[in-house]
Design a protein around this motif. Structure first.
Motif, PDB file in Angstrom:
ATOM      1  N   LEU A   1      -5.107  51.631  25.955  1.00 28.13           N
ATOM      2  CA  LEU A   1      -4.925  51.962  24.540  1.00 28.13           C
ATOM      3  C   LEU A   1      -6.020  51.324  23.683  1.00 28.13           C
ATOM      4  N   VAL A   2      -6.414  50.105  24.029  1.00 21.52           N
ATOM      5  CA  VAL A   2      -7.515  49.433  23.335  1.00 21.52           C
ATOM      6  C   VAL A   2      -8.796  49.644  24.149  1.00 21.52           C
ATOM      7  N   TYR A   3      -9.852  50.120  23.481  1.00 22.82           N
ATOM      8  CA  TYR A   3     -11.122  50.440  24.138  1.00 22.82           C
ATOM      9  C   TYR A   3     -12.233  49.573  23.550  1.00 22.82           C
ATOM     10  N   ASN A   4     -12.999  48.925  24.418  1.00 26.27           N
ATOM     11  CA  ASN A   4     -14.221  48.265  23.974  1.00 26.27           C
ATOM     12  C   ASN A   4     -15.394  49.236  24.131  1.00 26.27           C
ATOM     13  N   THR A   5     -16.497  48.952  23.435  1.00 24.32           N
ATOM     14  CA  THR A   5     -17.670  49.830  23.477  1.00 24.32           C
ATOM     15  C   THR A   5     -18.808  49.141  24.227  1.00 24.32           C
ATOM     16  N   TYR A   6     -19.410  49.880  25.161  1.00 28.12           N
ATOM     17  CA  TYR A   6     -20.504  49.368  25.985  1.00 28.12           C
ATOM     18  C   TYR A   6     -21.765  50.159  25.654  1.00 28.12           C
ATOM     19  N   GLN A   7     -22.774  49.464  25.103  1.00 28.39           N
ATOM     20  CA  GLN A   7     -24.032  50.119  24.722  1.00 28.39           C
ATOM     21  C   GLN A   7     -24.995  50.028  25.904  1.00 28.39           C
ATOM     22  N   LEU A   8     -25.221  51.176  26.547  1.00 24.47           N
ATOM     23  CA  LEU A   8     -25.966  51.176  27.805  1.00 24.47           C
ATOM     24  C   LEU A   8     -27.476  51.135  27.633  1.00 24.47           C
TER      25      LEU A   8
ATOM     26  N   ILE B   1      -8.597  48.926  31.729  1.00 17.36           N
ATOM     27  CA  ILE B   1      -9.776  48.856  30.866  1.00 17.36           C
ATOM     28  C   ILE B   1      -9.865  50.133  30.032  1.00 17.36           C
ATOM     29  N   GLY B   2     -10.191  49.958  28.753  1.00 20.45           N
ATOM     30  CA  GLY B   2     -10.572  51.082  27.908  1.00 20.45           C
ATOM     31  C   GLY B   2     -12.049  50.940  27.616  1.00 20.45           C
ATOM     32  N   ALA B   3     -12.844  51.943  27.958  1.00 19.33           N
ATOM     33  CA  ALA B   3     -14.307  51.830  27.817  1.00 19.33           C
ATOM     34  C   ALA B   3     -14.873  53.037  27.095  1.00 19.33           C
ATOM     35  N   LYS B   4     -15.476  52.787  25.950  1.00 20.60           N
ATOM     36  CA  LYS B   4     -16.289  53.828  25.311  1.00 20.60           C
ATOM     37  C   LYS B   4     -17.728  53.527  25.685  1.00 20.60           C
ATOM     38  N   ILE B   5     -18.378  54.473  26.361  1.00 19.41           N
ATOM     39  CA  ILE B   5     -19.759  54.243  26.775  1.00 19.41           C
ATOM     40  C   ILE B   5     -20.691  55.072  25.883  1.00 19.41           C
ATOM     41  N   VAL B   6     -21.674  54.383  25.331  1.00 16.74           N
ATOM     42  CA  VAL B   6     -22.667  55.021  24.456  1.00 16.74           C
ATOM     43  C   VAL B   6     -24.037  54.518  24.879  1.00 16.74           C
ATOM     44  N   ARG B   7     -25.066  55.189  24.439  1.00 17.38           N
ATOM     45  CA  ARG B   7     -26.412  54.677  24.700  1.00 17.38           C
ATOM     46  C   ARG B   7     -26.699  53.509  23.766  1.00 17.38           C
ATOM     47  N   GLY B   8     -26.429  53.640  22.476  1.00 17.12           N
ATOM     48  CA  GLY B   8     -26.595  52.516  21.570  1.00 17.12           C
ATOM     49  C   GLY B   8     -27.139  52.922  20.217  1.00 17.12           C
ATOM     50  N   ALA B   9     -26.995  52.008  19.235  1.00 11.12           N
ATOM     51  CA  ALA B   9     -27.292  52.383  17.856  1.00 11.12           C
ATOM     52  C   ALA B   9     -28.298  51.492  17.141  1.00 11.12           C
TER      53      ALA B   9
ATOM     54  N   LYS C   1     -36.573  54.801  28.293  1.00  9.04           N
ATOM     55  CA  LYS C   1     -35.440  55.705  28.097  1.00  9.04           C
ATOM     56  C   LYS C   1     -34.841  56.098  29.440  1.00  9.04           C
ATOM     57  N   GLU C   2     -35.699  56.274  30.439  1.00 11.28           N
ATOM     58  CA  GLU C   2     -35.219  56.663  31.774  1.00 11.28           C
ATOM     59  C   GLU C   2     -34.266  55.613  32.338  1.00 11.28           C
ATOM     60  N   ALA C   3     -34.579  54.338  32.094  1.00 10.42           N
ATOM     61  CA  ALA C   3     -33.704  53.254  32.567  1.00 10.42           C
ATOM     62  C   ALA C   3     -32.352  53.311  31.859  1.00 10.42           C
ATOM     63  N   THR C   4     -32.375  53.599  30.562  1.00  9.82           N
ATOM     64  CA  THR C   4     -31.122  53.730  29.812  1.00  9.82           C
ATOM     65  C   THR C   4     -30.312  54.918  30.313  1.00  9.82           C
ATOM     66  N   ASP C   5     -30.982  56.052  30.544  1.00  9.92           N
ATOM     67  CA  ASP C   5     -30.292  57.234  31.053  1.00  9.92           C
ATOM     68  C   ASP C   5     -29.620  56.947  32.396  1.00  9.92           C
ATOM     69  N   LYS C   6     -30.304  56.216  33.246  1.00 13.61           N
ATOM     70  CA  LYS C   6     -29.743  55.878  34.556  1.00 13.61           C
ATOM     71  C   LYS C   6     -28.517  54.975  34.402  1.00 13.61           C
ATOM     72  N   GLU C   7     -28.627  53.954  33.532  1.00 11.79           N
ATOM     73  CA  GLU C   7     -27.493  53.055  33.299  1.00 11.79           C
ATOM     74  C   GLU C   7     -26.291  53.840  32.764  1.00 11.79           C
ATOM     75  N   TYR C   8     -26.568  54.766  31.851  1.00 10.85           N
ATOM     76  CA  TYR C   8     -25.489  55.558  31.262  1.00 10.85           C
ATOM     77  C   TYR C   8     -24.814  56.428  32.327  1.00 10.85           C
ATOM     78  N   ASP C   9     -25.610  57.139  33.085  1.00 13.54           N
ATOM     79  CA  ASP C   9     -25.049  58.045  34.090  1.00 13.54           C
ATOM     80  C   ASP C   9     -24.350  57.283  35.216  1.00 13.54           C
ATOM     81  N   ASP C  10     -24.870  56.102  35.567  1.00 13.61           N
ATOM     82  CA  ASP C  10     -24.188  55.266  36.558  1.00 13.61           C
ATOM     83  C   ASP C  10     -22.842  54.772  36.022  1.00 13.61           C
ATOM     84  N   SER C  11     -22.777  54.541  34.717  1.00 13.57           N
ATOM     85  CA  SER C  11     -21.512  54.124  34.105  1.00 13.57           C
ATOM     86  C   SER C  11     -20.479  55.244  34.176  1.00 13.57           C
ATOM     87  N   ILE C  12     -20.927  56.487  33.968  1.00  6.55           N
ATOM     88  CA  ILE C  12     -20.030  57.637  34.112  1.00  6.55           C
ATOM     89  C   ILE C  12     -19.439  57.669  35.510  1.00  6.55           C
ATOM     90  N   ARG C  13     -20.299  57.519  36.497  1.00  3.86           N
ATOM     91  CA  ARG C  13     -19.820  57.575  37.893  1.00  3.86           C
ATOM     92  C   ARG C  13     -18.872  56.419  38.195  1.00  3.86           C
TER      93      ARG C  13
END
Length: 398
Positions: free
Chosen positions: A214-221, A244-252, A274-286
């Motif tokens: 119910l409570v989600y933290n945000t992870y800036q990848l 765990i509640g996880a909102k995954i974003v690239r970052g702001a 950017k490629e490193a960020t994309d990989k971190e994000y997609d690995d987080s999805i998996r």
């Protein structure tokens, strides 16, 4: 619901579905707005001029309200948001209520924000089209106080009392969400306050996520350490017996983070490419999908490749689009081609709907405009889709 064939892809180019909620007049306004946002120089010049004009009382509030504010915000109050909430719901897109007043630094403003967040949760109880509420921790306490706690510096007795009030507000919000059965997102902030926020979020998850997330933290990848943080939080949750509640974003805050690190002489927390960020994000999805029974997660993204990846990985794992532990999310006024086409295919989608008084929400709106100009191709993609839909509607009339 039957799981789609694993080769099925969502068509993000379907503009008829993407803009079904917009009239021709709305579409034309969006076209000119994104044309304006596409000019980086105009945004840089216009931001301080607009702020100055508002501060001295020049009558530009009506212009703002009918242009950039209308595109990205639901209204000045929760009640004002009803129309936008209903419009999204027609396309099976839910609302994430986001009281977006920023930059206040007084106890009175923190208490007012706190009360507004409780009202939002109370409102969400009666409206099935609201899937989440959200809050920014520094809307409930001073930024510098979070920074001092983050550095593990001793607080004065007054500061400790002040921070205790912050913790009380956050706990009350999470408790209200738990009792209302409404999921709540804790937004991420700058790296030099984020550890203190992560500690609070982890405590709230341990307290209120016993039965489900119910409570989600945000992870800036875009940070090179945040996939590791997600995995560590999951391991701790497994040990302690909560979800765990996880909102995954690239970052702001990429430019700010890099500039501060350079000025102060410490290693940048941001991935080098950017490629490193994309990989971190997609690995987080998996990773989240690998543990979808224990992690509730929201993929906050305007990236089509990552959205397609999540669709494909869900299909590969035979996870239903209706699985309530998995949400896609975009900002109101942006990436409607993702939101409405995903929803039409049966996936859970939420739109961040900022609201609040026009003047108070301007810092948020300026940040949105600046982010649009800095995200490669985003504004051009929005414009291209709007032009495509305008041509489609014109052809349909013949």
């Amino acid at each position: 619901m039957e799981v789609p064939n694993k080769n099925t892809q969502v068509n993000f180019d379907n503009t008829e579905i993407a803009f079904q909620h917009k009239s021709n007049k709305d579409l034309e306004k969006a076209y000119w707005l994104f044309k304006m946002v596409a000019s980086n120089a105009l945004i840089k010049i216009g931001t301080p001029i607009t702020t100055f004009s508002l501060n001295i009382g020049l009558p530009i509030q009506g212009i703002i309200k009918n242009t950039i504010y209308k595109q990205f915000c639901g209204g000045e109050s929760i009640e004002d948001c009803r129309k936008s909430i209903d419009e999204l719901a027609v396309g099976n897109v839910t609302t994430i209520l986001d009281y977006s007043v920023e930059g206040e630094e007084t106890e009175q403003s923190f208490d007012e924000t706190f009360q507004e967040l409780l009202r939002a949760i109370d409102f969400a109880k009666t409206n099935p089209h609201i899937s989440f509420s959200v809050f920014k921790p520094t809307g409930l306490g001073r930024f510098d106080l979070f920074a001092k706690v983050n550095e593990d510096k001793p607080l004065t007795s007054d500061e400790q009392a002040e921070f205790d009030r912050v913790l009380t507000r956050i706990d009350a919000i999470c408790k209200a969400s738990y009792e209302a059965d409404i999921r709540v997102l804790i937004d991420a902030e700058h790296s030099w306050v984020q550890d203190s926020i992560d500690d609070i979020a982890r405590d709230m998850m341990q307290k209120y996520n016993k039965e489900k997330p119910l409570v989600y933290n945000t992870y800036q990848l875009y940070r090179h350490d945040k996939l590791a943080s997600l995995k560590a939080d999951f391991a701790f949750a497994e040990l302690q017996g909560f979800h765990i509640g996880a909102k995954i974003v690239r970052g702001a805050y990429m430019e700010i983070e890099r500039e501060r690190a350079k000025e102060m002489g410490y290693p940048s927390p941001i991935n080098p490419t950017k490629e490193a960020t994309d990989k971190e994000y997609d690995d987080s999805i998996r990773f989240c999908l690998d543990h979808a029974d224990k992690i509730g997660f929201m993929a906050g993204t305007h990236n089509e490749e990552s959205s397609n990846l999540l669709v494909h990985e869900m299909q590969k794992r035979q996870i239903s689009p209706e699985n309530k532990n998995i949400f896609f999310a975009q900002l109101l006024g942006m990436s409607d081609n993702l939101s409405f086409n995903l929803a039409a295919a049966g996936y859970n989608v939420g739109k961040y709907m900022p609201y609040g008084p026009v003047k108070a929400v301007m810092p948020y709106l300026f940040r949105r405009a600046q982010e649009n100009t800095s995200v490669g191709g985003q504004t051009g993609r929005e414009l291209g889709l709007i032009i495509k839909e305008k041509k489609r509607r014109k052809a349909a009339k013949k």
